[in-house]
Scaffold this motif. Sequence first.
Motif, PDB file in Angstrom:
ATOM      1  N   SER A  91     -10.647   4.199  -1.422  1.00 59.67           N
ATOM      2  CA  SER A  91      -9.532   5.140  -1.556  1.00 59.67           C
ATOM      3  C   SER A  91     -10.023   6.437  -2.174  1.00 59.67           C
ATOM      4  O   SER A  91     -11.135   6.514  -2.696  1.00 59.67           O
TER       5      SER A  91
ATOM      6  N   ARG B 248       3.825   3.000  -3.736  1.00 61.59           N
ATOM      7  CA  ARG B 248       3.047   3.444  -4.893  1.00 61.59           C
ATOM      8  C   ARG B 248       3.430   4.883  -5.228  1.00 61.59           C
ATOM      9  O   ARG B 248       3.871   5.627  -4.343  1.00 61.59           O
TER      10      ARG B 248
ATOM     11  N   LYS C 145       0.824  -1.210   0.000  1.00 60.05           N
ATOM     12  CA  LYS C 145       0.000   0.000   0.000  1.00 60.05           C
ATOM     13  C   LYS C 145       0.863   1.268   0.000  1.00 60.05           C
ATOM     14  O   LYS C 145       0.472   2.289  -0.579  1.00 60.05           O
TER      15      LYS C 145
ATOM     16  N   LYS D 164      -4.578   3.863  -8.795  1.00 58.38           N
ATOM     17  CA  LYS D 164      -3.897   3.062  -7.772  1.00 58.38           C
ATOM     18  C   LYS D 164      -2.699   3.809  -7.164  1.00 58.38           C
ATOM     19  O   LYS D 164      -1.836   3.194  -6.546  1.00 58.38           O
TER      20      LYS D 164
ATOM     21  N   ASP E 122     -13.490  -0.066  -4.612  1.00 59.81           N
ATOM     22  CA  ASP E 122     -13.211  -0.852  -5.809  1.00 59.81           C
ATOM     23  C   ASP E 122     -13.802  -2.251  -5.707  1.00 59.81           C
ATOM     24  O   ASP E 122     -14.447  -2.608  -4.711  1.00 59.81           O
TER      25      ASP E 122
ATOM     26  N   ASP F 235      -6.140   1.722 -13.453  1.00 61.83           N
ATOM     27  CA  ASP F 235      -7.318   0.866 -13.338  1.00 61.83           C
ATOM     28  C   ASP F 235      -7.981   0.793 -14.713  1.00 61.83           C
ATOM     29  O   ASP F 235      -8.683   1.725 -15.126  1.00 61.83           O
TER      30      ASP F 235
ATOM     31  N   TYR G 108      -0.198   1.015 -12.209  1.00 62.84           N
ATOM     32  CA  TYR G 108      -1.104   1.664 -11.245  1.00 62.84           C
ATOM     33  C   TYR G 108      -2.341   2.257 -11.925  1.00 62.84           C
ATOM     34  O   TYR G 108      -3.023   3.099 -11.368  1.00 62.84           O
TER      35      TYR G 108
END
Length: 512
Positions: free
Chosen positions: A401, A372, A369, A482, A395, A451, A449
């Motif tokens: 998030s 990133r 987590k 992400k 998600d 989506d 990262y």
Amino acid sequence: MNFSEKDTQQINKKGISIQEVEEQIAIFKRGNIKVNITEAATVGKGISQVEAAEKHELIKFYDEEKDNFSILKFVPASGAASRMFKSLHQFADEFDPEKHELREYLDSTGDSDLRKFFNHFEKLPFYEHAVEKAKKNNSGYSDLSSDSQYKVLVKTILESDGLFLSNLPKGLVPFHKYSQHTATAFEEHLFEAAKYIAVDGVAKLHFTVAEGDKEKFQNEWKQIQQRVEEKTGVKFEIEYSYQDPKTDTIAVDNDFKPFRTEDDELFFRPGGHGALIENMNQLDEEIVFVKNIDNVVTEDKVQNVVDHKKMLGGTLFKVQQKVHGYLETLDKGNVPSEKLDEIQDFLRKELFIKDSSNHDLFIEYLKEKLHRPLRVCGMVKNEGEPGGGPFLVKDKNGETSLQIIEGAQIDDENPEQAKTAREATHFNPVDIVCSLKDHKGQAYDLNKYVDEDMSFIADKTKDGKALKALERPGLWNGGMAKWNTIFVEVPVETFNPVKTVSDLLKESHQPQ
């Protein structure tokens, strides 16, 4: 899906595989996936509000730290100016001064922007140049009625024997008229950047441009370089890139078969600004500020913008220090349980990452987590301006998030989702600063990262025939879904986009 040898060659030439094309066609068949917004991000619940004293400290911290980093300003600038002048094109086509008075025409259109344009035409940065050109091209110009002169002036602004402004990239349209010169949006970006991204006297900027426009930007830079560098005391390193053809997407017809042109070739379209994640992925800098080409102000108003850029940058540096420190602690091992609790609290309370699952490999979960790309995004209070909004989004794995969501991604037919959307208090002005390298100095692969579920299908036409187009997940929407995200409130004065030519008449674009 059966593709001919000719099709295969066309696909390969773009740097795309047949498998990728088939995956895109499968997305068309699947349809748009709506996001699950759980709450609007508001002040105190996802958006930080910075008081004056803290703002001063963050600016100070940014100024102290910035020379330790490589910094760049990334400006999406491939947009054409044609949309800016859409109402003028319509006027040039429709208005006949022999048959109508200008006042009657404006009343019939109800176009307030067009009315504003004619009421304050002389305040536009290219007014004098347009009049000069109109007189040169029309010997009887001075004898025309005022309405006929307006028609000639508009055509002079638009057409190839005049200023031809609507044929320019938006970044090269004159935006601001000063006593000694006229500045484009491109020039204003350089002037602004010199005040907050210069390191060792050098400011680096990267413009993504349409392939045919690079030389135009380079020629503009040759014209203004001496003036800008003398005024700012800064040297500039300017890079350009194009949207990679391999990010283009196949178009399909209403039966989800590949759309073909009149030459029986497959039809590919640019994948939208989300494709620029690939351009960003090629950058070598650690810190990248992102801002759209048309969002600039005049020189006398730029300091407020600069202060808030530094405030966002200072926020990024502070959060980045904490993230990197946590990752270094986790890498060493034997982490006390109190420290693990502190890291989990940071994820929940500062990054708003919430996960209801229990994790057997808890340390690996925390590492994943934290490890990133990081972005700090300015958010502006809603005052009727368009723009995506900040939301808490759940998600498909049940993790919540912070995300920037466009209206088209929200399920308006779901009453609860529509209600949550209406509770949004802020919108996204594209005022972002990014951290692209980890605690070991290694660059993140930004493609990991994205989506892909946030791609968007739109109805378009080509050669008079309907087609479906696929836009890749938006650069700051699904393209950064992400990433770790911080939202910070910034004042509306820092958001001054030029969507129509009449926007140039706003106070923010009128030099004092």
